[in-house]
Design an enzyme around this catalytic site. Structure first.
Site, PDB file in Angstrom:
ATOM      1  N   ASP A  99      17.715   1.541  11.716  1.00 17.44           N
ATOM      2  CA  ASP A  99      16.340   2.411  11.160  1.00 17.44           C
ATOM      3  C   ASP A  99      15.860   1.494   9.581  1.00 17.44           C
ATOM      4  O   ASP A  99      16.679   2.101   8.658  1.00 17.44           O
ATOM      5  CB  ASP A  99      16.471   3.764  11.027  1.00 17.44           C
ATOM      6  CG  ASP A  99      15.061   4.507  10.737  1.00 17.44           C
ATOM      7  OD1 ASP A  99      14.474   3.714  10.277  1.00 17.44           O
ATOM      8  OD2 ASP A  99      15.173   5.785  10.890  1.00 17.44           O
ATOM      9  N   TYR A 125      -1.323   5.103   7.577  1.00 19.96           N
ATOM     10  CA  TYR A 125      -1.231   3.720   8.118  1.00 19.96           C
ATOM     11  C   TYR A 125      -2.050   2.934   6.971  1.00 19.96           C
ATOM     12  O   TYR A 125      -1.297   1.936   6.593  1.00 19.96           O
ATOM     13  CB  TYR A 125      -1.672   3.627   9.313  1.00 19.96           C
ATOM     14  CG  TYR A 125      -1.249   2.709  10.077  1.00 19.96           C
ATOM     15  CD1 TYR A 125      -0.102   2.370  10.805  1.00 19.96           C
ATOM     16  CD2 TYR A 125      -2.346   1.612  10.234  1.00 19.96           C
ATOM     17  CE1 TYR A 125       0.046   1.115  11.664  1.00 19.96           C
ATOM     18  CE2 TYR A 125      -2.072   0.447  11.113  1.00 19.96           C
ATOM     19  CZ  TYR A 125      -1.072   0.255  11.827  1.00 19.96           C
ATOM     20  OH  TYR A 125      -0.781  -1.070  12.235  1.00 19.96           O
TER      21      TYR A 125
END
Ligand code: NAP
Length: 242
Positions: free
Chosen positions: A59, A153
């Site tokens: 990750d 984002y």
């Protein structure tokens, strides 16, 4: 052997970039977080095309997991170094700011922006000491222009754009270039939930882009021919300018 490292290489744009870099002669280290089947498909495709690939699952938002995985790769490849890094892993968790859960803010920032740091920092030293490297950050139109429903984002991608420009200045004398690719709408699983028919009306080219078209640009930025391009953000969006 020349090595390239692609985060989020199991699917979509990352997979196409892995295949492109493998076709250029790199052994590609394919990072992903959970999708073993898709990651293995990327590896199988590359090998069927005569290339080489290795899988490295971790990750990118987990700093210690990233450091350990990269250290383990170096232990397994003594004397080798990664000369091309494509920071591509990313997720969307869209919502209007007033409804956005804090976790969605954190996760998007931690993967795109945190992941950029967690992976680039441990790979940078070798590129600088070997005086050759290419760092390519996959950002977004959303990080260039800002998009409603994507404050998390847009913030993450905008921050990576700023970091691209800063790091490019740190590394230019060592022949390490740092650039960003800003795609518009590209047909992948990430955009599968969007209304293509409606959105296409706003794209001058009249269609979504393909992952392979983005991969061509990444391949060029990785090539020797792109050695004097650094600190740039190159859009690939079918003509959308906002
Ligand atoms: P995608 O098809 O959803 O694939 C996302 C990839 O990122 C997968 O390989 C996934 O791995 C990996 N990933 C997600 N979280 C991760 C983590 N924490 N650690 C490591 N890997 C992780 O997305 P895509 O459309 O190809 O997008 C790739 C990049 O392009 C993203 O940064 C995205 O923001 C950017 N982008 C996409 C578009 C578009 O229109 N598609 C436009 C602009 C920018 P698993 O398979 O294991 O889940």
């Amino acid at each position: 052997m020349m090595y390239a490292f692609v985060t989020g290489g199991s699917r979509g744009i990352g997979r196409a970039v892995c295949r492109k870099l493998a076709s250029m002669g790199y052994c590609v280290v394919v990072n992903y977080v959970s999708n073993d089947t898709q990651a293995q498909s990327t590896q199988t495709m590359i090998e069927a095309e005569g290339g080489r690939a290795e899988l490295l699952k971790f990750d990118v938002s987990d700093r210690s997991a990233s450091a350990e995985a990269i250290a383990a790769w170096h232990r397994a490849h003594p004397g080798e170094y990664i000369s091309v890094l494509v920071n591509n892993a990313g997720i969307r968790r869209d919502n209007l700011m007033m409804w956005m859960p804090g976790d969605d803010w954190d996760q998007v920032l931690n993967i795109s922006l945190g992941g950029f740091f967690n992976v680039t920092q441990p790979l940078l030293k070798n590129m600088l000491s070997k005086k050759h490297g290419r760092i390519i950050n996959v950002v977004s139109l959303s990080g260039v222009s800002g998009m409603a429903g994507q404050t998390n984002y847009s913030a993450a991608k905008g921050a990576v754009i700023a970091a691209t420009k800063a790091l490019a200045k740190e590394c230019a004398r060592k022949n390490v270039t740092v650039n960003a690719i800003a795609p518009g709408f590209i047909a992948t699983e990430m955009t599968a939930d969007l209304d293509q028919a409606e959105l296409k009306k706003h794209i001058p080219a009249g269609r979504f882009g393909t992952a392979e078209e983005v991969a061509e640009l990444a391949g060029f930025l990785a090539s020797d021919g792109a050695g004097y391009i650094t600190g740039e953000v190159i859009s690939i969006n079918g003509g959308i300018y906002m």
